[in-house]
Design an enzyme around this catalytic site. Sequence first.
Site, PDB file in Angstrom:
ATOM      1  N   LYS A 165       0.761  -1.139  -0.036  1.00  0.00           N
ATOM      2  CA  LYS A 165      -0.031  -0.057  -0.062  1.00  0.00           C
ATOM      3  C   LYS A 165       0.615   1.383   0.116  1.00  0.00           C
ATOM      4  O   LYS A 165       1.755   1.336   0.914  1.00  0.00           O
ATOM      5  CB  LYS A 165      -0.811  -0.014   1.292  1.00  0.00           C
ATOM      6  CG  LYS A 165      -2.330  -0.111   1.082  1.00  0.00           C
ATOM      7  CD  LYS A 165      -3.166   0.199   2.509  1.00  0.00           C
ATOM      8  CE  LYS A 165      -4.584   0.160   1.942  1.00  0.00           C
ATOM      9  NZ  LYS A 165      -5.317   0.371   3.351  1.00  0.00           N
ATOM     10  N   LEU A 166       0.559   2.073  -1.001  1.00  0.00           N
ATOM     11  CA  LEU A 166       1.250   3.372  -1.190  1.00  0.00           C
ATOM     12  C   LEU A 166       0.334   4.488  -1.213  1.00  0.00           C
ATOM     13  O   LEU A 166      -0.740   4.409  -1.572  1.00  0.00           O
ATOM     14  CB  LEU A 166       2.240   3.288  -2.210  1.00  0.00           C
ATOM     15  CG  LEU A 166       2.908   2.178  -2.516  1.00  0.00           C
ATOM     16  CD1 LEU A 166       3.385   1.998  -4.168  1.00  0.00           C
ATOM     17  CD2 LEU A 166       4.441   2.653  -1.814  1.00  0.00           C
TER      18      LEU A 166
END
Length: 214
Positions: A82-83
């Site tokens: 997740k970014l």
Amino acid sequence: MEIFLDTADISAIEKYKDFVDGVTTNPSILSRQKKKDVHDIVLKISRLVAGPVSVEVISGDFGGMVREGESLAKIHPNVCVKLPCTFDGLRACKTLSNKGIATNLTLCFSVPQAMMAAKCGATYVSPFIGRIDDIGQDGINLISDIVEVYGVYGFETKVLSASVRNINHFIQAAMAGTDAITVPEKVLEQVFTHPLTDIGLKKFMDDWNKSKGK
Ligand code: G3P
């Protein structure tokens, strides 16, 4: 439509693992776990579910995100990195996606962010419905707009509706054509319970038992 459980609570994941396609977490969710070793938590979750397990980087800079993302991806094949939808997060997305690492671009609050996530090769983009509602706007509109724009350009990134606060968000996101949705346990429970189902079942059983003289 893929359904993910938005939690790091092992007992909740064990309860619903047959019904969900994966799990999403974020630093706030992980911070609530007694066990603090993220590696162990992620590995345990990844072994429980078949599908992606989203785990967010903590680093705020491109280099740190890439290093962290590569390290997280090594924990288990199910891990999806997740970014945040920031400049560095989108840049890291492009680098990690080019390495074949699954990515989930989170904290998405606009169509342009979602478009850039798709152009950077994101596997998923997570528009936050509830947090847009919190500021008096309509989070479901963002889902509809992203779904529409993605269809116009044939983007392959999957829309993962997040920040789902109630069963109406679930219904409206599905009607808007979301590809996937992540829900907290309290919302998932509502998928499995309806008062009229309970009332109807009781009536069936009462009538049956009455006919058998029970
Ligand atoms: O995965 C994102 C989700 O956990 C955020 O939900 O309710 O904190 O806005 P919420």
